[in-house]
Design a protein around this motif. Structure first.
Motif, PDB file in Angstrom:
ATOM      1  N   UNK A 193       0.835  -1.186   0.000  1.00 18.97           N
ATOM      2  CA  UNK A 193       0.000   0.000   0.000  1.00 18.97           C
ATOM      3  C   UNK A 193       0.876   1.244   0.000  1.00 18.97           C
ATOM      4  N   UNK A 194       0.234   2.404  -0.203  1.00 16.64           N
ATOM      5  CA  UNK A 194       0.961   3.661  -0.140  1.00 16.64           C
ATOM      6  C   UNK A 194       1.535   4.076  -1.473  1.00 16.64           C
ATOM      7  N   UNK A 195       2.478   5.004  -1.406  1.00 17.64           N
ATOM      8  CA  UNK A 195       3.044   5.550  -2.632  1.00 17.64           C
ATOM      9  C   UNK A 195       4.546   5.722  -2.538  1.00 17.64           C
ATOM     10  N   UNK A 196       5.114   6.416  -3.515  1.00 16.79           N
ATOM     11  CA  UNK A 196       6.565   6.570  -3.577  1.00 16.79           C
ATOM     12  C   UNK A 196       7.128   7.453  -2.472  1.00 16.79           C
ATOM     13  N   UNK A 197       6.294   8.333  -1.914  1.00 18.82           N
ATOM     14  CA  UNK A 197       6.804   9.293  -0.937  1.00 18.82           C
ATOM     15  C   UNK A 197       7.487   8.607   0.242  1.00 18.82           C
ATOM     16  N   UNK A 198       6.995   7.415   0.599  1.00 16.70           N
ATOM     17  CA  UNK A 198       7.556   6.724   1.765  1.00 16.70           C
ATOM     18  C   UNK A 198       8.997   6.268   1.537  1.00 16.70           C
ATOM     19  N   UNK A 199       9.467   6.281   0.270  1.00 21.23           N
ATOM     20  CA  UNK A 199      10.791   5.753  -0.034  1.00 21.23           C
ATOM     21  C   UNK A 199      11.823   6.835  -0.347  1.00 21.23           C
ATOM     22  N   UNK A 200      11.451   8.100  -0.264  1.00 24.52           N
ATOM     23  CA  UNK A 200      12.353   9.145  -0.741  1.00 24.52           C
ATOM     24  C   UNK A 200      13.353   9.571   0.329  1.00 24.52           C
ATOM     25  N   UNK A 201      12.901  10.213   1.399  1.00 28.89           N
ATOM     26  CA  UNK A 201      13.831  10.671   2.436  1.00 28.89           C
ATOM     27  C   UNK A 201      13.216  10.505   3.807  1.00 28.89           C
ATOM     28  N   UNK A 210      10.602   3.918  14.683  1.00 30.76           N
ATOM     29  CA  UNK A 210       9.181   4.027  14.388  1.00 30.76           C
ATOM     30  C   UNK A 210       8.700   2.837  13.579  1.00 30.76           C
ATOM     31  N   UNK A 211       9.526   2.432  12.599  1.00 34.09           N
ATOM     32  CA  UNK A 211       9.138   1.322  11.747  1.00 34.09           C
ATOM     33  C   UNK A 211       8.944   0.039  12.525  1.00 34.09           C
ATOM     34  N   UNK A 212       9.797  -0.206  13.538  1.00 33.75           N
ATOM     35  CA  UNK A 212       9.639  -1.401  14.357  1.00 33.75           C
ATOM     36  C   UNK A 212       8.304  -1.391  15.085  1.00 33.75           C
ATOM     37  N   UNK A 213       7.965  -0.241  15.672  1.00 34.13           N
ATOM     38  CA  UNK A 213       6.709  -0.138  16.415  1.00 34.13           C
ATOM     39  C   UNK A 213       5.514  -0.278  15.487  1.00 34.13           C
ATOM     40  N   UNK A 214       5.566   0.398  14.362  1.00 32.15           N
ATOM     41  CA  UNK A 214       4.452   0.341  13.422  1.00 32.15           C
ATOM     42  C   UNK A 214       4.322  -1.045  12.802  1.00 32.15           C
ATOM     43  N   UNK A 215       5.446  -1.699  12.552  1.00 36.80           N
ATOM     44  CA  UNK A 215       5.396  -3.050  12.019  1.00 36.80           C
ATOM     45  C   UNK A 215       4.704  -4.002  12.973  1.00 36.80           C
ATOM     46  N   UNK A 216       4.991  -3.870  14.265  1.00 33.34           N
ATOM     47  CA  UNK A 216       4.336  -4.723  15.263  1.00 33.34           C
ATOM     48  C   UNK A 216       2.836  -4.445  15.319  1.00 33.34           C
ATOM     49  N   UNK A 217       2.460  -3.177  15.183  1.00 35.19           N
ATOM     50  CA  UNK A 217       1.037  -2.827  15.181  1.00 35.19           C
ATOM     51  C   UNK A 217       0.339  -3.443  13.972  1.00 35.19           C
ATOM     52  N   UNK A 218       0.958  -3.359  12.813  1.00 36.37           N
ATOM     53  CA  UNK A 218       0.340  -3.919  11.607  1.00 36.37           C
ATOM     54  C   UNK A 218       0.188  -5.436  11.714  1.00 36.37           C
ATOM     55  N   UNK A 247       0.064  10.257  11.896  1.00 38.98           N
ATOM     56  CA  UNK A 247       1.072  10.981  11.115  1.00 38.98           C
ATOM     57  C   UNK A 247       2.252  10.065  10.778  1.00 38.98           C
ATOM     58  N   UNK A 248       2.735   9.317  11.742  1.00 40.25           N
ATOM     59  CA  UNK A 248       3.883   8.442  11.503  1.00 40.25           C
ATOM     60  C   UNK A 248       3.508   7.250  10.624  1.00 40.25           C
ATOM     61  N   UNK A 249       2.301   6.753  10.796  1.00 37.84           N
ATOM     62  CA  UNK A 249       1.851   5.631   9.962  1.00 37.84           C
ATOM     63  C   UNK A 249       1.804   6.051   8.494  1.00 37.84           C
ATOM     64  N   UNK A 250       1.259   7.228   8.239  1.00 37.28           N
ATOM     65  CA  UNK A 250       1.177   7.716   6.857  1.00 37.28           C
ATOM     66  C   UNK A 250       2.561   7.971   6.277  1.00 37.28           C
ATOM     67  N   UNK A 251       3.462   8.525   7.091  1.00 37.38           N
ATOM     68  CA  UNK A 251       4.822   8.768   6.612  1.00 37.38           C
ATOM     69  C   UNK A 251       5.542   7.456   6.307  1.00 37.38           C
TER      70      UNK A 251
END
Length: 320
Positions: A193-201, A210-218, A247-251
């Protein structure tokens, strides 16, 4: 969608040609997949020089494109490189005859040269999106999408997004289970899901934490899709306020928490409709929809057909 034409030309990206070969390799009937006919096509049958010093031997000329159900144009090393005039003409002719045409990464510039992006959504690697829009102002270039398409013309963003588009085309033609089987063999996600923005910077250290926490939530959310879930509850699992979590999930993912949940519920429903004989009402309940009416509305809007029609087309007990 069983006859696939892979277009070859000097300067085509080796990775993209390998992706197409992996997804539509013809010897997959032993694992229950459809029998695909994949042909490498070029202006002539002389060997073609791909990126990285590799060469490939075309099996067919461009005349075969009108025989195909799907034509895939790989990315190119240089979007300013000359394109043989026979290629845009052949793509236009095949599309007019009803063949679906797709491009990976900078292959969108080839579709643009054929006039196939005019009046349609388009995407390419984010670093070249502005150039594509300037060169083809009648195209609706979306620099954020992983892939997009309309009217039988599809394009994808850079590198891995080409895998996303190829699996999407398989899923659309043959169902979610077939696409998932191919994705498992490739050790990749059936869809992202999502778009290219998550891969830029993004700052690396912050993203990792953040990714570890969000990954566990997902992961937890996927285990509990059968019940209603709110952003506040998901945020609590991650130890964040609802606003910070959203905000962090969308980013991180390029999409909102609620949109992500809906996409996961739809994907689970597709699997159940293909694999089981559960009623539509039972599928709706197992996927966490409040009612079968709500489920039917979301499913039809997202997939393009009703749950019943989807089962009729893709149930694994049906002959293909």
């Amino acid at each position: 969608m069983r006859k696939i034409a892979l277009v070859l030309f000097d300067g085509a990206r080796l990775f993209d040609t390998a992706v197409v070969t992996e997804v539509w390799q013809p010897d997959q009937r032993s694992v229950g997949l459809p029998g695909f006919e994949l042909r490498r096509c070029a202006v002539t049958r002389r060997p073609v020089e791909l990126t990285g010093g590799a060469t490939a031997a075309p099996e067919r000329t461009l005349a075969w494109l009108r025989t195909a159900d799907l034509i895939v144009v790989p990315g190119m090393a240089d979007p300013d490189a000359a394109i043989a005039p026979e290629l845009p003409a052949a793509l236009r002719s095949a599309h007019r005859a009803g063949t679906t045409v797709a491009s990976l990464c900078l292959g969108a510039f080839v579709l643009g040269a054929a006039g196939l992006l005019d009046g349609r959504p388009a995407v390419t690697h984010w670093a070249y999106a502005d150039r594509l829009a300037q060169r083809h102002p009648r195209a609706a270039v979306d620099p954020k999408a992983l892939f997009t398409g309309a009217d039988g013309v599809w394009s994808s963003a850079g590198v891995a997004a080409g895998i996303d588009l190829c699996l999407h085309l398989v899923r659309t033609a043959h169902g979610a289970e077939v696409a998932a089987t191919i994705a498992r063999a490739m050790v990749t996600a059936p869809f992202r899901t999502g778009g290219q923005a998550q891969f830029i910077t993004a700052p690396t250290t912050t993203r990792d934490r953040t990714g570890d926490a969000l990954g566990a939530v997902r992961e937890r959310a996927l285990r509990e899709l059968h019940r209603p879930l709110t952003v506040a509850e998901l945020a609590g699992w991650g130890g964040m306020s609802a606003r910070t979590f959203a905000r962090r999930f969308t980013a991180e993912t390029g999409t909102s928490p609620l949109r992500w949940l809906l996409e996961q519920r739809i994907a689970r429903a597709q699997q159940l409709l293909e694999r089981t004989d559960l009623t539509v009402d039972a599928v709706a309940g197992r996927c966490g929809f409040g009612s079968s009416v709500t489920f039917r509305q979301h499913f039809t809007r997202h997939v393009g057909v009703s749950p019943s029609r989807y089962r009729h087309d893709f149930h694994l007990t049906d002959s293909r």
